[in-house]
Design a protein around this motif. Structure first.
Motif, PDB file in Angstrom:
ATOM      1  N   SER A  22      32.819  33.794  46.835  1.00 52.67           N
ATOM      2  CA  SER A  22      31.980  34.709  46.062  1.00 52.67           C
ATOM      3  C   SER A  22      31.441  35.784  46.983  1.00 52.67           C
ATOM      4  O   SER A  22      31.371  35.605  48.205  1.00 52.67           O
ATOM      5  CB  SER A  22      30.837  33.970  45.366  1.00 52.67           C
ATOM      6  N   TYR A  32      31.474  39.214  42.866  1.00 51.05           N
ATOM      7  CA  TYR A  32      32.828  38.669  42.802  1.00 51.05           C
ATOM      8  C   TYR A  32      32.748  37.158  42.794  1.00 51.05           C
ATOM      9  O   TYR A  32      31.952  36.565  43.528  1.00 51.05           O
ATOM     10  CB  TYR A  32      33.677  39.118  44.003  1.00 51.05           C
ATOM     11  N   ALA A  33      33.569  36.534  41.969  1.00 51.62           N
ATOM     12  CA  ALA A  33      33.694  35.073  41.927  1.00 51.62           C
ATOM     13  C   ALA A  33      35.169  34.746  41.700  1.00 51.62           C
ATOM     14  O   ALA A  33      35.772  35.262  40.755  1.00 51.62           O
ATOM     15  CB  ALA A  33      32.848  34.494  40.800  1.00 51.62           C
ATOM     16  N   ASN A  34      35.738  33.903  42.559  1.00 51.27           N
ATOM     17  CA  ASN A  34      37.140  33.543  42.352  1.00 51.27           C
ATOM     18  C   ASN A  34      37.261  32.481  41.261  1.00 51.27           C
ATOM     19  O   ASN A  34      36.268  31.941  40.762  1.00 51.27           O
ATOM     20  CB  ASN A  34      37.814  33.128  43.667  1.00 51.27           C
ATOM     21  N   ASP A  35      38.500  32.186  40.900  1.00 46.73           N
ATOM     22  CA  ASP A  35      38.768  31.243  39.803  1.00 46.73           C
ATOM     23  C   ASP A  35      38.221  29.844  40.086  1.00 46.73           C
ATOM     24  O   ASP A  35      37.798  29.147  39.168  1.00 46.73           O
ATOM     25  CB  ASP A  35      40.270  31.154  39.523  1.00 46.73           C
ATOM     26  N   ILE A  38      34.517  29.853  39.330  1.00 48.51           N
ATOM     27  CA  ILE A  38      34.329  29.874  37.881  1.00 48.51           C
ATOM     28  C   ILE A  38      34.560  28.481  37.292  1.00 48.51           C
ATOM     29  O   ILE A  38      33.774  28.007  36.474  1.00 48.51           O
ATOM     30  CB  ILE A  38      35.266  30.929  37.238  1.00 48.51           C
ATOM     31  N   SER A  44      31.542  31.488  32.699  1.00 46.78           N
ATOM     32  CA  SER A  44      32.604  32.477  32.571  1.00 46.78           C
ATOM     33  C   SER A  44      32.395  33.582  33.602  1.00 46.78           C
ATOM     34  O   SER A  44      31.313  33.716  34.174  1.00 46.78           O
ATOM     35  CB  SER A  44      32.594  33.084  31.159  1.00 46.78           C
ATOM     36  N   TRP A  45      33.432  34.369  33.814  1.00 44.69           N
ATOM     37  CA  TRP A  45      33.353  35.521  34.713  1.00 44.69           C
ATOM     38  C   TRP A  45      32.183  36.421  34.286  1.00 44.69           C
ATOM     39  O   TRP A  45      31.390  36.855  35.116  1.00 44.69           O
ATOM     40  CB  TRP A  45      34.681  36.274  34.666  1.00 44.69           C
ATOM     41  N   LYS A  46      32.080  36.674  32.981  1.00 39.41           N
ATOM     42  CA  LYS A  46      31.018  37.555  32.467  1.00 39.41           C
ATOM     43  C   LYS A  46      29.627  36.985  32.729  1.00 39.41           C
ATOM     44  O   LYS A  46      28.686  37.725  32.967  1.00 39.41           O
ATOM     45  CB  LYS A  46      31.188  37.801  30.968  1.00 39.41           C
ATOM     46  N   VAL A  49      29.177  37.324  36.993  1.00 39.28           N
ATOM     47  CA  VAL A  49      29.068  38.645  37.619  1.00 39.28           C
ATOM     48  C   VAL A  49      27.788  39.337  37.151  1.00 39.28           C
ATOM     49  O   VAL A  49      27.522  39.450  35.963  1.00 39.28           O
ATOM     50  CB  VAL A  49      30.321  39.494  37.346  1.00 39.28           C
TER      51      VAL A  49
END
Length: 173
Positions: A22, A32-35, A38, A44-46, A49
């Protein structure tokens, strides 16, 4: 307003070869966050971030460890730490974190970068009682800031007693 997440006691284990990555801005908000992050955090990404990285802070994680982390980063140094995080569903996961400040061409801090790996189980069994004692010390104080300072003083005392610095201690576990 986000809902309070209550710990369930269920642990998720990071895979041997997995790496959580991250990045955050100067205020600790996730950019930023990688899979893997998450998936482990179960946001979720949303949701991640723009959120403060403290979104995944487990309530049993001593505040003084984060104080040390931020003080070290502000001094433009890297830090390693064992951290227990809280996922959106209340489960938790342990990581061995390596956090570094991101510097611009003039040497100014413009953000932070963190890589987290699966920690050794023996290391977790060694750090857990220390974190519990630090958290108990912090909770003895009515004011959270006073508690954090008391926890930090306790941690510094433990390191002095063992005759090691923080980095040497963490890397020896």
């Amino acid at each position: 307003m986000r809902r309070a997440v209550r710990p369930t006691g269920i642990e998720n284990i990071l895979g041997e070869e997995e790496l959580i990555v991250s990045k955050t801005d100067l205020k600790g908000r996730i950019t930023y966050a990688n899979d893997v992050f998450i998936r482990m955090a179960k946001y979720s990404w949303k949701e991640l971030v723009g959120a403060p990285h403290s979104l995944v802070r487990h309530p049993q994680m001593p505040r003084c460890v984060f104080k040390l982390l931020w003080d070290t980063l502000q001094a433009k140094q890297e830090i390693f730490a064992y951290v227990v995080n809280l996922a959106k569903d209340g489960s938790h996961y342990w990581v061995f974190a390596h956090v570094t400040p991101t510097l611009d061409d003039n040497g100014n801090i413009v953000g932070y970068h963190s890589n987290r790996r699966k920690p050794d189980r023996d290391s977790i069994s060694k750090i857990s009682p220390i974190y519990q004692a630090l958290s108990e010390e912090e909770s003895r104080h009515a004011n959270a800031k006073d508690g954090m300072r008391a926890g930090l003083d306790m941690m510094v005392g433990l390191l002095k007693q063992q005759g090691v610095g923080y980095d040497e201690f963490v890397l020896s576990l």
